[in-house]
Enzyme design. Structure first.
Site, PDB file in Angstrom:
ATOM      1  N   SER A 143     -30.518   0.375 -25.111  1.00 28.13           N
ATOM      2  CA  SER A 143     -30.570   0.441 -26.558  1.00 28.13           C
ATOM      3  C   SER A 143     -30.060  -0.898 -27.079  1.00 28.13           C
ATOM      4  O   SER A 143     -28.940  -1.295 -26.773  1.00 28.13           O
ATOM      5  CB  SER A 143     -29.661   1.579 -27.039  1.00 28.13           C
ATOM      6  OG  SER A 143     -29.541   1.564 -28.440  1.00 28.13           O
ATOM      7  N   LYS A 162     -35.267   0.184 -26.156  1.00 26.62           N
ATOM      8  CA  LYS A 162     -35.189   0.848 -27.465  1.00 26.62           C
ATOM      9  C   LYS A 162     -34.525  -0.127 -28.413  1.00 26.62           C
ATOM     10  O   LYS A 162     -33.503  -0.729 -28.063  1.00 26.62           O
ATOM     11  CB  LYS A 162     -34.373   2.132 -27.326  1.00 26.62           C
ATOM     12  CG  LYS A 162     -33.675   2.640 -28.580  1.00 26.62           C
ATOM     13  CD  LYS A 162     -33.014   3.988 -28.316  1.00 26.62           C
ATOM     14  CE  LYS A 162     -31.704   4.119 -29.067  1.00 26.62           C
ATOM     15  NZ  LYS A 162     -31.027   5.409 -28.782  1.00 26.62           N
ATOM     16  N   LYS A 184     -32.995  -0.764 -32.382  1.00 29.21           N
ATOM     17  CA  LYS A 184     -32.551  -0.124 -33.616  1.00 29.21           C
ATOM     18  C   LYS A 184     -33.367  -0.689 -34.768  1.00 29.21           C
ATOM     19  O   LYS A 184     -33.637  -1.902 -34.810  1.00 29.21           O
ATOM     20  CB  LYS A 184     -31.070  -0.409 -33.845  1.00 29.21           C
ATOM     21  CG  LYS A 184     -30.165   0.225 -32.801  1.00 29.21           C
ATOM     22  CD  LYS A 184     -30.077   1.734 -32.990  1.00 29.21           C
ATOM     23  CE  LYS A 184     -29.059   2.343 -32.043  1.00 29.21           C
ATOM     24  NZ  LYS A 184     -28.930   3.794 -32.219  1.00 29.21           N
ATOM     25  N   ASP A 228     -35.065   3.471 -32.815  1.00 26.44           N
ATOM     26  CA  ASP A 228     -34.079   4.449 -33.283  1.00 26.44           C
ATOM     27  C   ASP A 228     -33.650   4.038 -34.685  1.00 26.44           C
ATOM     28  O   ASP A 228     -33.141   2.941 -34.889  1.00 26.44           O
ATOM     29  CB  ASP A 228     -32.875   4.465 -32.327  1.00 26.44           C
ATOM     30  CG  ASP A 228     -31.866   5.562 -32.669  1.00 26.44           C
ATOM     31  OD1 ASP A 228     -32.058   6.274 -33.676  1.00 26.44           O
ATOM     32  OD2 ASP A 228     -30.877   5.700 -31.908  1.00 26.44           O
ATOM     33  N   GLU A 275     -36.956   7.602 -32.979  1.00 24.41           N
ATOM     34  CA  GLU A 275     -35.788   8.483 -32.912  1.00 24.41           C
ATOM     35  C   GLU A 275     -35.135   8.623 -34.285  1.00 24.41           C
ATOM     36  O   GLU A 275     -34.870   7.621 -34.960  1.00 24.41           O
ATOM     37  CB  GLU A 275     -34.807   7.871 -31.892  1.00 24.41           C
ATOM     38  CG  GLU A 275     -33.590   8.707 -31.569  1.00 24.41           C
ATOM     39  CD  GLU A 275     -32.706   8.023 -30.514  1.00 24.41           C
ATOM     40  OE1 GLU A 275     -33.189   7.129 -29.777  1.00 24.41           O
ATOM     41  OE2 GLU A 275     -31.521   8.388 -30.431  1.00 24.41           O
ATOM     42  N   ASP A 300     -32.106  13.137 -32.411  1.00 25.85           N
ATOM     43  CA  ASP A 300     -30.783  12.874 -31.851  1.00 25.85           C
ATOM     44  C   ASP A 300     -29.777  13.643 -32.737  1.00 25.85           C
ATOM     45  O   ASP A 300     -29.440  14.802 -32.444  1.00 25.85           O
ATOM     46  CB  ASP A 300     -30.543  11.337 -31.856  1.00 25.85           C
ATOM     47  CG  ASP A 300     -29.147  10.896 -31.460  1.00 25.85           C
ATOM     48  OD1 ASP A 300     -28.258  11.742 -31.284  1.00 25.85           O
ATOM     49  OD2 ASP A 300     -28.905   9.671 -31.328  1.00 25.85           O
ATOM     50  N   LYS A 306     -26.995  14.301 -26.100  1.00 26.66           N
ATOM     51  CA  LYS A 306     -25.694  13.648 -25.921  1.00 26.66           C
ATOM     52  C   LYS A 306     -24.702  14.774 -25.743  1.00 26.66           C
ATOM     53  O   LYS A 306     -24.583  15.640 -26.620  1.00 26.66           O
ATOM     54  CB  LYS A 306     -25.327  12.823 -27.154  1.00 26.66           C
ATOM     55  CG  LYS A 306     -26.157  11.567 -27.313  1.00 26.66           C
ATOM     56  CD  LYS A 306     -25.753  10.787 -28.539  1.00 26.66           C
ATOM     57  CE  LYS A 306     -26.642   9.554 -28.685  1.00 26.66           C
ATOM     58  NZ  LYS A 306     -26.510   8.934 -30.008  1.00 26.66           N
ATOM     59  N   GLY A 338     -26.587   7.691 -25.399  1.00 27.36           N
ATOM     60  CA  GLY A 338     -25.295   7.061 -25.136  1.00 27.36           C
ATOM     61  C   GLY A 338     -24.525   6.863 -26.421  1.00 27.36           C
ATOM     62  O   GLY A 338     -25.095   6.896 -27.520  1.00 27.36           O
TER      63      GLY A 338
END
Ligand code: OSB
Ligand code: MG
Length: 372
Positions: free
Chosen positions: A135, A161, A163, A188, A213, A238, A262, A290
Site C-alpha cells: 500500500s 495499491k 491511496k 484505496d 477500496e 474495508d 483487518k 494492514g
C-alpha cells in the site's frame, strides 16, 4: 491457561517513510502492545488503534482505558482453554473492537504457545505461502510515487495499491498506467468520495483496476451497493465491515465484490474467521489489510492470511518497508517472488524482542489479580 496478569504498554517507533492517506500524514507510530501472562507463557498482541480517531473512532487513548477499565477485569484471574473464549467474556462491552481484538489475540497467541502449535494452524490456516502486495501512500509529487512503485515492483511485490483522494486520482492513475500498462493495481480512497462524485468515479473504470477500496462513507453499505451497480471495477470494502453480519449484508446487497479483513477492525481472530467464512460461502475473495503494524501485529496478520479464502495479495509486507529495526526476530521478509513463507513451528514463529521493546516503551501498566 490461567490469566494471571496483563501488561499494557505504549511504544513509539518512527516510520522509515511517512504514510499519507486521504485523512492525513503520519511520520511516527504510537503503538499499544498487550501481553497476557498465563502459566509462565507470555501471549503478545498489538492494538491497531491509530494515533488519531480518523480511520476509525477508536484511537490509542480510547483503547487504553477501555482495556484497563473494562476488558482486563472481564478476563483477569480466569482460566481459559482457548483464546476464543474471550469473546463471550467481552461481549457485554459494545464496540471498541480494536481494543477487544488486542486482548483476544494475545490469548490466541498464548494458546498456540501452550499447545505448541503454529498459530496459523490453530486458526485453521492451510496456506504455506502468503502472496504480498504493498500500500503506497499519497506522495509529495507524482514523480515520487512512480519512483516508489518502481522500487516495490523491483522487490517483487505482486500488487500495488495506491491511496487516492479528489485531486490525486485519475490524473495519477493516467501516469501510472502510461508507465505500467499491465501490473496488478488497485486504489484505496478511505471514504474520500460522495454521491456527487459518481460520474468522476466512473472514470476509474478505464484503468483496469483490481478493485477500488472504500470509496464512500466508512459506515455505509447502501450507497456502495448503488455505486457498484454503476461501476465495472470491483468495490472492496474495508471500513464498512466491522463484523460477519456486515459482510453478509454487503454481499447480499451487492455493495462489494471483495472484502479486506483487518483483524483489529472486526474485533479479533474469532470474528475475522467468521468474516472469512461468510465470504468464502458466497465466493467473495478476501485479503488481509494492514494498519502500519509493528512486527507483533504483522505476524498475526500473516497467520490469519493462511486461511483458504485469502485469495488476493494482502497489505502484509516486509518489516523493513516500515521500520529501521522491528521488534521481532527474525524480521518479516518477502521472497523475490512476493511471498512470505510460514513454518511448522509453535506460536507465531517469531521471537518478541523484549529488550528492544523495553527501550521503546514510554508508558507501561501491569494489572494482576489481587489475592483473596
Ligand atoms: O485503509 O488500508 C487502509 C494504513 C492505515 C490505516 C488504513 C489503511 C492503511 C493502509 C496501510 O493502507 C496498510 C499497511 O501497509 O499496513
Ligand atoms: Mg483501506
Amino acid at each position: 491457561m490461567k490469566i494471571e496478569a496483563i501488561t499494557l504498554r505504549e511504544i513509539q517507533m518512527p516510520l522509515v517513510h511517512f504514510f499519507e492517506t486521504s485523512f492525513g500524514r503520519v511520520y511516527s507510530r504510537r503503538i499499544l502492545l498487550i501481553t497476557a501472562h498465563c502459566d509462565g507463557i507470555n501471549g503478545w498482541a498489538e492494538c491497531v488503534a491509530a494515533e488519531d480517531p480518523f480511520y476509525s473512532s477508536e484511537w490509542i487513548e480510547s483503547a487504553w482505558p477501555t482495556i484497563t477499565h473494562y476488558l482486563v477485569p472481564a478476563v483477569l484471574g480466569r482460566t481459559l482453554s482457548q483464546g476464543r473464549e474471550a469473546v463471550s467474556l467481552l461481549g457485554k462491552i459494545r464496540g471498541h473492537r480494536m481494543a477487544k481484538a488486542a486482548l483476544e489475540n494475545a490469548l490466541w497467541d498464548a494458546e498456540a504457545q501452550e499447545k505448541k502449535q503454529p498459530l496459523w494452524k490453530l486458526l485453521g490456516g492451510t496456506r504455506r505461502e502468503i502472496p504480498c502486495g504493498v500500500s503506497i501512500g499519497i506522495q509529495d509529487s507524482p514523480e515520487q510515487l512512480l519512483e516508489k512503485i518502481q522500487t516495490e515492483l523491483a522487490v517483487g511485490y505482486r500488487r500495488i495499491k495506491i491511496k487516492v483522494k479528489p485531486g490525486w486520482d485519475v490524473n495519477i492513475l493516467e501516469k501510472v498506467r502510461a508507465r505500467w500498462s499491465d501490473i496488478t493495481l488497485s486504489v484505496d480512497a478511505n471514504s474520500a468520495y460522495t454521491l456527487d462524485e459518481f460520474e468522476h468515479l466512473r472514470k476509474f473504470d478505464q484503468f483496469n483496476l483490481l478493485m477500488i477500496e472504500q470509496p464512500l462513507w466508512n459506515d455505509d453499505l447502501y450507497y456502495h451497493a448503488r455505486l457498484q451497480k454503476e461501476l465495472r471495477t470491483s468495490i472492496c470494502l474495508d471500513e464498512s465491515i466491522e463484523q460477519a453480519r456486515d459482510a453478509a449484508c454487503a454481499v447480499e446487497t451487492g455493495a462489494c465484490k471483495i472484502i479486506n479483513i483487518k483483524v483489529g477492525r472486526v474485533g479479533g481472530f474469532t470474528e475475522a474467521k467468521k468474516v472469512h467464512d461468510v465470504c468464502q460461502s458466497h465466493n467473495i475473495p478476501v485479503w488481509c489489510g494492514g494498519m502500519l503494524e509493528s512486527g507483533i501485529g504483522r505476524v498475526h496478520n500473516i497467520a490469519l492470511s493462511t486461511l483458504e479464502n485469502f485469495r488476493l495479495p494482502g497489505d502484509v509486507s516486509a518489516s523493513k518497508r516500515y521500520w529501521k529495526e522491528d521488534i521481532i526476530e527474525p524480521e518479516v521478509e518477502v521472497s523475490r517472488d512476493g511471498l512470505i513463507a510460514v513454518h511448522d513451528v509453535p506460536g507465531t514463529g517469531y521471537l518478541v524482542r523484549e529488550d528492544l521493546i523495553e527501550k521503546l516503551t514510554v508508558k507501561k501498566e501491569t494489572m494482576r489479580k489481587s489475592l483473596g
